[in-house]
Write a protein that holds these residues in place. Sequence first.
Motif, short mmCIF file in Angstrom:
data_model
loop_
_atom_site.label_atom_id
_atom_site.label_comp_id
_atom_site.label_asym_id
_atom_site.label_seq_id
_atom_site.Cartn_x
_atom_site.Cartn_y
_atom_site.Cartn_z
N ASN A 1 9.66 13.60 -0.30
CA ASN A 1 11.41 13.05 -0.48
C ASN A 1 11.81 12.14 0.72
OD1 ASN A 1 13.78 14.04 -1.62
ND2 ASN A 1 14.08 15.13 0.39
N ILE A 2 11.18 11.12 0.28
CA ILE A 2 12.28 9.62 0.41
C ILE A 2 12.87 9.07 0.37
CG2 ILE A 2 10.53 8.07 -0.29
CD1 ILE A 2 10.10 8.59 3.26
N TYR A 3 13.58 9.75 -0.60
CA TYR A 3 15.14 8.48 -1.51
C TYR A 3 16.47 9.64 -0.06
CZ TYR A 3 13.37 7.67 -5.52
OH TYR A 3 12.64 7.00 -6.80
N ASN A 4 17.18 8.43 -0.55
CA ASN A 4 18.54 9.19 -0.38
C ASN A 4 18.52 8.79 1.13
OD1 ASN A 4 19.46 8.61 -1.95
ND2 ASN A 4 18.85 10.30 -3.03
N MET B 1 0.56 -1.46 0.12
CA MET B 1 0.30 0.06 -0.39
C MET B 1 0.59 1.28 -0.26
SD MET B 1 -1.61 0.05 3.30
CE MET B 1 -0.63 -0.05 5.20
N LEU B 2 1.64 0.81 0.39
CA LEU B 2 3.33 2.32 0.07
C LEU B 2 4.00 2.13 -0.78
CD1 LEU B 2 3.57 2.68 4.37
CD2 LEU B 2 2.04 3.85 3.24
N ARG B 3 3.63 2.96 -1.88
CA ARG B 3 5.07 3.01 -2.51
C ARG B 3 5.77 4.37 -2.86
NH1 ARG B 3 0.20 0.87 -7.38
NH2 ARG B 3 -0.02 -1.30 -6.64
N VAL B 4 6.80 4.30 -3.54
CA VAL B 4 7.37 5.38 -4.27
C VAL B 4 8.04 6.10 -5.48
CG1 VAL B 4 9.57 6.56 -4.25
CG2 VAL B 4 9.10 4.55 -2.08
N TYR B 5 6.48 6.79 -5.88
CA TYR B 5 7.35 7.48 -7.17
C TYR B 5 8.18 8.60 -7.40
CZ TYR B 5 3.15 3.80 -7.99
OH TYR B 5 2.84 2.48 -8.28
N LEU C 1 -0.14 10.16 7.66
CA LEU C 1 -0.98 9.49 7.48
C LEU C 1 -2.57 8.91 7.80
CD1 LEU C 1 -2.35 9.71 4.00
CD2 LEU C 1 -1.08 7.28 3.89
N SER C 2 -3.61 9.27 7.84
CA SER C 2 -4.28 8.93 9.09
C SER C 2 -5.84 8.58 7.19
CB SER C 2 -4.91 9.55 10.16
OG SER C 2 -6.00 8.99 10.50
N VAL C 3 -5.83 7.52 7.62
CA VAL C 3 -7.02 7.89 6.45
C VAL C 3 -7.95 6.10 6.67
CG1 VAL C 3 -5.43 8.27 4.89
CG2 VAL C 3 -5.39 5.61 4.82
N LEU D 1 7.02 9.30 -1.02
CA LEU D 1 6.50 7.83 -0.48
C LEU D 1 4.78 8.38 -0.33
CD1 LEU D 1 6.57 5.45 0.91
CD2 LEU D 1 6.57 6.87 2.95
N GLN D 2 3.86 7.34 -1.55
CA GLN D 2 2.49 8.29 -1.22
C GLN D 2 1.80 6.28 -0.66
OE1 GLN D 2 3.31 8.40 -5.57
NE2 GLN D 2 1.48 10.07 -5.19
N TYR D 3 1.10 6.49 -0.44
CA TYR D 3 -0.20 5.67 -0.43
C TYR D 3 -0.81 5.16 -1.09
CZ TYR D 3 -4.10 3.71 1.98
OH TYR D 3 -5.22 2.86 2.88
N TYR D 4 -1.14 3.92 -1.69
CA TYR D 4 -1.25 3.46 -3.16
C TYR D 4 -0.93 4.41 -4.29
CZ TYR D 4 -3.74 -0.14 -1.05
OH TYR D 4 -4.78 -1.37 -0.59
N GLN D 5 -1.57 4.75 -5.16
CA GLN D 5 -0.90 6.43 -6.11
C GLN D 5 -1.92 6.99 -5.67
OE1 GLN D 5 -1.66 3.48 -9.11
NE2 GLN D 5 0.34 4.02 -9.82
N ALA D 6 -2.46 7.52 -4.86
CA ALA D 6 -3.54 8.50 -4.37
C ALA D 6 -3.17 9.47 -3.59
CB ALA D 6 -5.08 8.17 -3.77
N GLN D 7 -2.38 9.42 -2.52
CA GLN D 7 -1.61 10.35 -1.55
C GLN D 7 -0.53 10.09 -1.53
OE1 GLN D 7 -4.80 10.46 2.12
NE2 GLN D 7 -3.73 12.05 2.54
N VAL D 8 -0.06 11.85 -1.04
CA VAL D 8 1.01 11.70 -0.76
C VAL D 8 2.23 11.80 0.85
CG1 VAL D 8 3.42 12.74 -0.47
CG2 VAL D 8 2.53 12.81 -2.66
N VAL D 9 2.79 10.29 1.71
CA VAL D 9 3.11 10.54 2.58
C VAL D 9 3.78 11.42 3.02
CG1 VAL D 9 3.25 9.28 4.49
CG2 VAL D 9 2.06 8.11 3.22
#
Length: 88
Positions: free
Chosen positions: A20-23, A1-5, A49-51, A9-17
């Motif tokens: 800047n999560i890299y490095n 459910m958590l993905r990096v694009y 996040l709280s959803v 870091l996003q909750y699925y592809q809908a909401q940014v958690v």
Amino acid sequence: MLRVYNGALQYYQAQVVDPNIYNRWFRLNVVHNVNLSRVRVYIDGVQKLSVSGRGGTSHYFKVGVYTQNNPSSYMESRWRDIKIFKKN
């Protein structure tokens, strides 16, 4: 459910958690209250996040790095002190 694009870091592809999560290393906590249908995500101890949950009564726990759309050529995850709590 958590993905990096694109470094976010996003909750699925809908909401940014976290935008800047890299490095960097970070502590991730996910609290999924199935009875209340609520998911909370914490980064380094701060709630980000709280959803509402996405339903279902049966869930399983996964640890690791899984590719999604347009995967990176480099992925790494290190885990320690994993704890799973279940209410009686």
